[in-house]
Design a protein around this motif. Structure first.
Motif, short mmCIF file in Angstrom:
data_model
loop_
_atom_site.label_atom_id
_atom_site.label_comp_id
_atom_site.label_asym_id
_atom_site.label_seq_id
_atom_site.Cartn_x
_atom_site.Cartn_y
_atom_site.Cartn_z
N VAL A 190 27.51 30.56 48.12
CA VAL A 190 27.49 29.92 46.68
C VAL A 190 28.91 29.57 46.65
O VAL A 190 29.86 29.78 47.32
N ASP A 191 28.87 28.70 45.49
CA ASP A 191 30.20 28.17 45.06
C ASP A 191 31.11 29.34 44.53
O ASP A 191 30.68 30.29 43.44
N THR A 210 34.00 20.11 49.47
CA THR A 210 34.19 21.63 49.42
C THR A 210 34.59 22.02 50.61
O THR A 210 34.80 21.54 51.86
N GLU A 211 35.11 23.37 50.67
CA GLU A 211 35.58 23.91 51.90
C GLU A 211 35.29 25.54 51.79
O GLU A 211 35.03 26.08 50.72
N ILE A 212 34.82 26.10 52.85
CA ILE A 212 34.38 27.55 52.83
C ILE A 212 35.76 28.37 52.77
O ILE A 212 36.57 28.41 53.62
N SER A 213 35.62 29.21 51.73
CA SER A 213 37.01 30.08 51.35
C SER A 213 36.87 31.07 51.54
O SER A 213 37.83 32.02 51.72
N SER A 214 35.43 31.82 51.84
CA SER A 214 35.38 33.29 52.27
C SER A 214 34.16 33.48 53.16
O SER A 214 33.09 32.59 52.58
N GLY A 230 28.79 33.65 52.35
CA GLY A 230 30.10 32.96 52.15
C GLY A 230 30.14 32.24 50.84
O GLY A 230 29.45 32.30 50.17
N ILE A 231 31.38 32.01 50.67
CA ILE A 231 31.73 31.44 49.25
C ILE A 231 32.55 30.13 49.42
O ILE A 231 33.41 30.19 50.26
N LYS A 244 29.87 39.02 44.99
CA LYS A 244 30.68 39.10 46.23
C LYS A 244 29.88 39.09 47.49
O LYS A 244 28.56 39.19 47.43
N MET A 245 30.54 39.02 48.49
CA MET A 245 29.96 39.16 49.92
C MET A 245 28.91 40.12 49.99
O MET A 245 29.08 41.47 49.51
#
Length: 854
Positions: free
Chosen positions: A151-152, A135-139, A182-183, A162-163
């Motif tokens: 969360v994923d 995985t990577e943190i996208s937000s 974070g997402i 949402k955040m």
């Protein structure tokens, strides 16, 4: 070469007549190939996921299994000291502790469950460097404190998170809240699991109840160090005290649980594909039988000018080979499309599957081609053999071959013998003493009666068709009588066409009887034995905070706790049984009224007492007053006195051994006591409605559990069985579609065969409307003939199966007459639908051209 040219010429000359048979082969092959591609793609998806989430070497607790949660609801764990020891091993680049739990529920601020609706787990854990592999943190960012969560992205999108949104996580250790900071996005396909991450301290404290433990240690290898070598080094550093796996070993273990589930889906769907193939065989046999009959003069001329029987035989088989190849090639392509469609369907239901992982193994098209070609050629063998027997003198006759009366007699005797043997097997199964023994005999009875009915079908066609016609067709006057005679003209053809429909409807009727009987039996037993007003349960065990909410709900006379305890029982004869024991409150004797064959059940809830089932008592010679050794897992060994023997002639809690929760607490440490599997409650007299409303309100914060009264419970049971049956009916629909194609093909070829006859009838005054009606009525009679045989056969199978289920406590036989009658009436509409195109084509025939047809 001449045979091949002749076969090619005939095949393309009659390509329209071959089309429906090709569709039957296509559908059957597509179902097989689609199933294989779909399951292979699922396996590829999980393989990539497990490979991406597994570190080079993983250190786990000795008792940990990929699909096992300890009975206390907390994951098995290792102390943090193991992390320091692992870091000291040779060849270690880095090591970090991880926390993971699947025994959690996550809800949003509106108390809506964020988990998957497809059965995929909700996974909570800490964010680690190992997570960056998949995985990577996208937000946003990773969580840093007790009030932060990540969360994923799939879960966020599905539930519009949402955040800054607040989530509440419900674990066996308690509830806690955190806001999304974070997402994260998966680099590989995540097949539906909902994933949340916390910082390490929060995950340890809230999921494990201790900040000094990890569920696993992820170890990365230094450059040049193999996973196998690293495993040996780590094992040496930890003195072999823990379970240590390489990436491959960890992935393989995770895959095992998924693989078992996928195999169930795979073989079930292949079973339905087999049924479709079986039905398709009748269609192919009918097609080639009619083509051979229509080409009798042509074949006779070939024989007259020197063609041998073998050449004629090979000519027909070559046509079947071409049909099999064309149908199979198209079926393989359609199978890939079907697999993609299934993936899209699963994605719409919440299980995300990417077409990037679409897996078409080399063996899949090979299997599809071989199956399609072999089945088609085998099905065409009998018509081909019949073609080889056509004599040169047949060229001098108008058409057709005389019926073989002796063959019909032999066929009838064989069919009656098989049907009789099958009926005897069904009777033997129905009178069996053990369900395990009777099920094998039932299977034999089903196969024998099915084959027997298929073989004896042409003999039955005369009587059954006449009976149906007397009720249905006589009202249509001469047209109805013509339809009846057309259906009776070739009993073998009518029997084969009806048999194709019979197979699918027999299975529908059987499953309908079994499903209806299961619901009726369970409902009857609930009425007789369940005394509790309310039942609370969910997919996970009931966490302590939910238990407390239920116990403090107003208007309840009592609340009963019910726990499944892992334990080994040693009987007086020295035999060990590992199926465990049930610990409950004494009020459970009121909530579930169980008959006893000896002793009083209430006494089983006394000090150091228990009960056993009558089957166990009989098998091991246990009597009231005997003492059993009960070794509680993670606890002590108790000597419990048998105070009662319960009657196992039930469906609910069959074979259960009861003891009290107080007795269990004496031998099991508090930290190892499991949460409740299910809970029961009784309302105060006259307060049922108010107590029900109050209990539902009390349990609102825990949406993972359902609060049901007996009416709700019965309805859910009915709905669950209904959903399962609907899914099975949907899969059986493929076989019924192929059977409908068989009816269409038979009528279409029959119209061609009777072209001159139709022209003559039109010439002497039969109108187009009457002609179309005659063909439709013929189709309806054939469909009802197949339905009558299928439904009768299926009900006999279902009734026999219910007799076996009665040995397991499901004693009520319930015939779902509305379903049976509805299917029978629906079969008439199937016949009407199947006749639309053949009737339309017959009505458009030019009268003079039809009369002039040779």
């Amino acid at each position: 070469m001449t045979v091949l040219k002749s076969s090619m010429r005939n095949f393309f000359a009659h390509k329209g007549r071959m089309a429906l048979s090709a569709v039957a082969v296509l559908l059957s092959v597509a179902f097989v190939c689609g199933t294989l591609v779909f399951t292979d793609t699922m396996n590829t998806t999980f393989d990539k996921l497990f490979a991406a989430t597994s570190s080079d070497v993983t250190v786990l607790p000795k008792a940990a299994k990929s699909d096992d949660t300890p009975q206390n609801g907390k994951p098995e764990s290792v102390p943090t000291s193991v992390l320091a020891q692992a870091k000291q091993a040779d060849g270690v680049k880095s090591a970090e502790g991880a926390v993971s739990s699947m025994n959690v529920t996550v809800v949003d601020s509106h108390n809506k469950n964020m988990g998957s609706t497809t059965g995929a787990p909700t996974i909570a854990g800490n964010w680690t460097r190992n997570d960056l592999r998949s995985t990577e943190i996208s937000s946003g960012r990773a969580p840093r404190g007790p009030t932060e969560v990540m969360v994923d992205v799939d879960t966020a999108d599905k539930h519009h998170l949402k955040m800054g949104d607040e989530l509440r996580t419900i674990a066996v250790t308690g509830d806690f809240k955190a806001r999304i900071v974070g997402i994260a996005t998966f680099k590989v396909t995540n097949p539906g699991a909902a994933v949340v991450w916390f910082d390490t301290a929060t995950a340890q404290r809230e999921l494990l109840g201790s900040t000094g433990r990890f569920t696993q240690i992820n170890v990365s290898a230094a450059p040049g160090v193999s996973d196998t070598r690293l495993k040996q080094n780590v094992s040496t550093a930890l003195h072999g005290s823990y379970k240590i796996q390489t990436q491959k070993e960890n992935s393989d273990e995770n895959r095992q649980g998924v693989g078992q589930f996928m195999n169930v889906i795979k073989y079930a769907m292949l079973g339905f594909a087999g049924i479709a193939f079986l039905v398709g065989i009748f269609l192919i046999i009918n097609t080639f039988s009619m083509l051979v009959a229509q080409r009798t003069r042509e074949i006779g001329l070939m024989r007259a000018i020197g063609s041998s029987r073998k050449q004629v035989n090979r000519s027909v088989l070559a046509e079947a080979l071409l049909l099999g190849i064309v149908g199979s090639v198209l079926g393989v392509a359609a199978g890939v499309g079907l697999a993609v469609g299934l993936m899209k369907l699963m994605s719409s239901m919440g299980m995300d599957l990417s077409t990037r992982d679409l897996t078409v193994k080399a063996a899949t098209p090979v299997i599809g081609m071989i199956l399609g070609v072999v089945v088609t050629v085998l099905a065409a063998y009998l018509p081909a053999r019949r073609a080889g027997k056509v004599s040169p003198m047949a060229a001098l006759r108008d058409a057709g071959t005389p019926a073989d009366g002796r063959a019909g007699l032999v066929r009838g005797l064989i069919g009656l013998a098989l049907t009789g043997a099958g009926a005897f097997a069904l009777y033997t199964a129905a009178t069996a003493d053990k369900a395990s023994e009777g099920s094998l005999v039932l299977g034999a009875g089903i196969v024998l009666t099915l084959i027997g009915f298929v073989i004896v079908g042409p003999l039955l066609a005369g009587g059954v068709v006449r009976a149906i016609s007397a009720v249905l067709l006589r009202m249509f006057g001469p047209v109805g009588r013509l339809a009846e005679r057309n259906a009776l003209r070739n009993p073998r053809r009518t029997g084969a066409t009806g048999a194709a429909l019979m197979i699918g409807l027999a299975l529908v009727a059987c499953l309908s009887v079994v499903g209806s009987s299961m619901v009726a039996s369970a409902t009857d037993e609930l009425d007789k034995s369940v005394g509790a007003d309310f039942i609370v349960q969910g997919q996970q065990r009931i966490v302590p905070q939910a238990e407390k909410a239920m116990e403090t709900s107003p208007g309840l006379d009592h609340v009963t706790r019910y726990k499944d305890i892992a334990a080994e029982l040693t009987s007086p004869d020295g035999k060990v049984d590992t199926s465990g024991i049930t610990a409950a409150d004494p009020s459970y004797a009121q909530d579930l009224r169980r008959k006893t064959t000896a002793g009083e059940l209430s006494a089983a809830y006394g000090k150091n007492a228990m009960s056993v089932g009558s089957d166990y008592a009989k098998k091991h010679g246990v009597r009231v007053g005997d003492t059993l050794s009960v070794a509680f897992k993670d606890g002590a060994t108790a000597k419990l006195k048998v105070a009662a023997i319960t009657d196992d002639d039930v469906a609910i809690d069959q074979g259960a051994r009861y003891t009290s929760i107080e007795t269990m607490k004496k031998y099991l440490p508090a930290s190892k006591i499991p949460p409740n599997e299910i809970m029961f409650a009784k309302a105060e007299p006259g307060q049922e409605k108010q107590a029900y409303a109050a209990l539902k309100k009390s349990m609102e914060p825990y949406p993972q559990y359902q609060v049901r009264d007996q009416t709700d419970y019965k309805q859910e049971l009915k709905d669950q069985v209904g959903q399962l049956l609907n899914m099975v009916y949907g899969l059986l629909g493929l076989a019924i579609v192929v059977a409908i194609l068989g009816v269409v093909n038979t009528l279409a070829l029959s119209v061609v065969e009777r072209t001159r006859e139709i022209g003559l009838m039109r010439a002497i005054g039969l109108s187009r409307r009457q002609l179309r009606r005659m063909i439709r009525l013929e189709s309806v009679v054939i469909a009802l003939f197949g339905a009558l045989l299928g439904l009768g056969l299926g009900m006999s199978w279902g009734a026999t199966a219910q007799k076996l289920l009665a040995l397991e406590g499901l004693k009520v036989l319930d015939i779902p007459w509305p379903t049976i009658i509805g299917v029978f009436i629906g079969s008439a509409f199937v016949g009407l639908f199947a006749a639309l195109i053949p009737a339309f084509r017959a009505g458009r025939m030019n009268v003079l051209n039809a009369i002039a047809t040779d």
